[in-house]
Design an enzyme around this catalytic site. Structure first.
Site, PDB file in Angstrom:
ATOM      1  CG  ASP A   1      -2.080   0.965   1.097  1.00  5.76           C
ATOM      2  OD1 ASP A   1      -3.217   0.492   0.918  1.00  5.76           O
ATOM      3  OD2 ASP A   1      -1.842   2.185   1.166  1.00  5.76           O
TER       4      ASP A   1
ATOM      5  CG  HIS B   1      -8.631  -2.868  -2.585  1.00  5.28           C
ATOM      6  ND1 HIS B   1      -9.542  -2.176  -3.362  1.00  5.28           N
ATOM      7  CD2 HIS B   1      -8.532  -2.175  -1.414  1.00  5.28           C
ATOM      8  CE1 HIS B   1      -9.972  -1.124  -2.690  1.00  5.28           C
ATOM      9  NE2 HIS B   1      -9.389  -1.094  -1.495  1.00  5.28           N
TER      10      HIS B   1
ATOM     11  CD  GLU C   1      -9.863   6.296   0.692  1.00  2.10           C
ATOM     12  OE1 GLU C   1      -8.742   6.177   0.163  1.00  2.10           O
ATOM     13  OE2 GLU C   1     -10.047   6.788   1.817  1.00  2.10           O
TER      14      GLU C   1
HETATM   15  P1  5GP Z   1      -9.872   1.323   0.317  1.00  4.00           P
HETATM   16  O1  5GP Z   1     -10.143   2.506   1.200  1.00  4.00           O
HETATM   17  O2  5GP Z   1     -10.454   1.498  -1.061  1.00  4.00           O
HETATM   18  O3  5GP Z   1     -10.239   0.021   0.938  1.00  4.00           O
HETATM   19  O4  5GP Z   1      -8.306   1.245   0.175  1.00  4.00           O
HETATM   20  C1  5GP Z   1      -7.600   1.816  -0.875  1.00  4.00           C
HETATM   21  C2  5GP Z   1      -6.134   1.703  -0.535  1.00  4.00           C
HETATM   22  O5  5GP Z   1      -5.381   1.917  -1.719  1.00  4.00           O
HETATM   23  C3  5GP Z   1      -5.657   2.719   0.492  1.00  4.00           C
HETATM   24  O6  5GP Z   1      -5.101   2.025   1.613  1.00  4.00           O
HETATM   25  C4  5GP Z   1      -4.635   3.561  -0.281  1.00  4.00           C
HETATM   26  O7  5GP Z   1      -3.555   3.953   0.518  1.00  4.00           O
HETATM   27  C5  5GP Z   1      -4.216   2.628  -1.399  1.00  4.00           C
HETATM   28  N1  5GP Z   1      -3.785   3.297  -2.601  1.00  4.00           N
HETATM   29  C6  5GP Z   1      -4.425   4.328  -3.238  1.00  4.00           C
HETATM   30  N2  5GP Z   1      -3.756   4.680  -4.334  1.00  4.00           N
HETATM   31  C7  5GP Z   1      -2.670   3.855  -4.423  1.00  4.00           C
HETATM   32  C8  5GP Z   1      -1.599   3.732  -5.356  1.00  4.00           C
HETATM   33  O8  5GP Z   1      -1.497   4.462  -6.337  1.00  4.00           O
HETATM   34  N3  5GP Z   1      -0.676   2.767  -5.099  1.00  4.00           N
HETATM   35  C9  5GP Z   1      -0.759   1.939  -4.015  1.00  4.00           C
HETATM   36  N4  5GP Z   1       0.206   1.018  -3.870  1.00  4.00           N
HETATM   37  N5  5GP Z   1      -1.755   2.027  -3.118  1.00  4.00           N
HETATM   38  C10 5GP Z   1      -2.698   2.977  -3.320  1.00  4.00           C
END
Ligand code: 5GP
Length: 118
Positions: free
Chosen positions: A33, A104, A99
């Site tokens: 992440d 994932h 987000e």
């Molecule tokens: P969600 O809130 O959708 O469950 O988690 C999305 C995750 O994706 C977050 O923990 C955020 O830090 C991660 N994330 C967002 N953009 C990127 C990116 O460009 N690269 C990586 N490796 N992680 C990302």
């Protein structure tokens, strides 16, 4: 449920944006992440175009489902968190705090991860 082909994880899957790759096979890609919430914070994503767990559970093939679940176990071993333990979770939709609209699984570990929901 319409899949947005321009979401950030779709771009990572196409190699348009770099990631710190942990593991890849026919079914999954796993990477660190970008904004780790614990010492170890990895993401495991299916290669197929699925918006979230709901979408995946209704449309994915048995092979894709097995491949994703097996992939999480493989990644946990690669990260060396299996023995000490870790948490895997999935955020789904608005109330779930999702987000990025590509399914994932988060893997948190490398330290005690605290209460289940904060
Ligand atoms: P969600 O809130 O959708 O469950 O988690 C999305 C995750 O994706 C977050 O923990 C955020 O830090 C991660 N994330 C967002 N953009 C990127 C990116 O460009 N690269 C990586 N490796 N992680 C990302």
């Amino acid at each position: 449920m319409t899949y947005d082909k321009n979401n950030i994880f779709a771009k990572i899957l196409r190699g348009e944006i770099p990631c710190k790759k942990i593991y890849e096979d026919e079914y999954v890609l796993a990477f660190h992440d970008i904004n780790p919430q614990k010492k170890i914070h990895a993401l495991v994503i299916p290669k197929g175009e699925y918006v979230n767990l709901d979408d995946f559970s209704s449309k994915a093939t048995e092979k894709e489902i097995a491949g994703l679940i097996k992939g999480i176990g493989i990644v946990a071993k690669k990260l060396d968190v299996s023995q000490a333990g870790y948490r895997s979770l999935v955020n789904v939709g608005e109330n779930g705090g999702q987000e990025v609209p590509h399914l994932h699984f988060h893997i948190f570990g490398g330290e005690k991860v605290g209460k289940m929901v904060t």
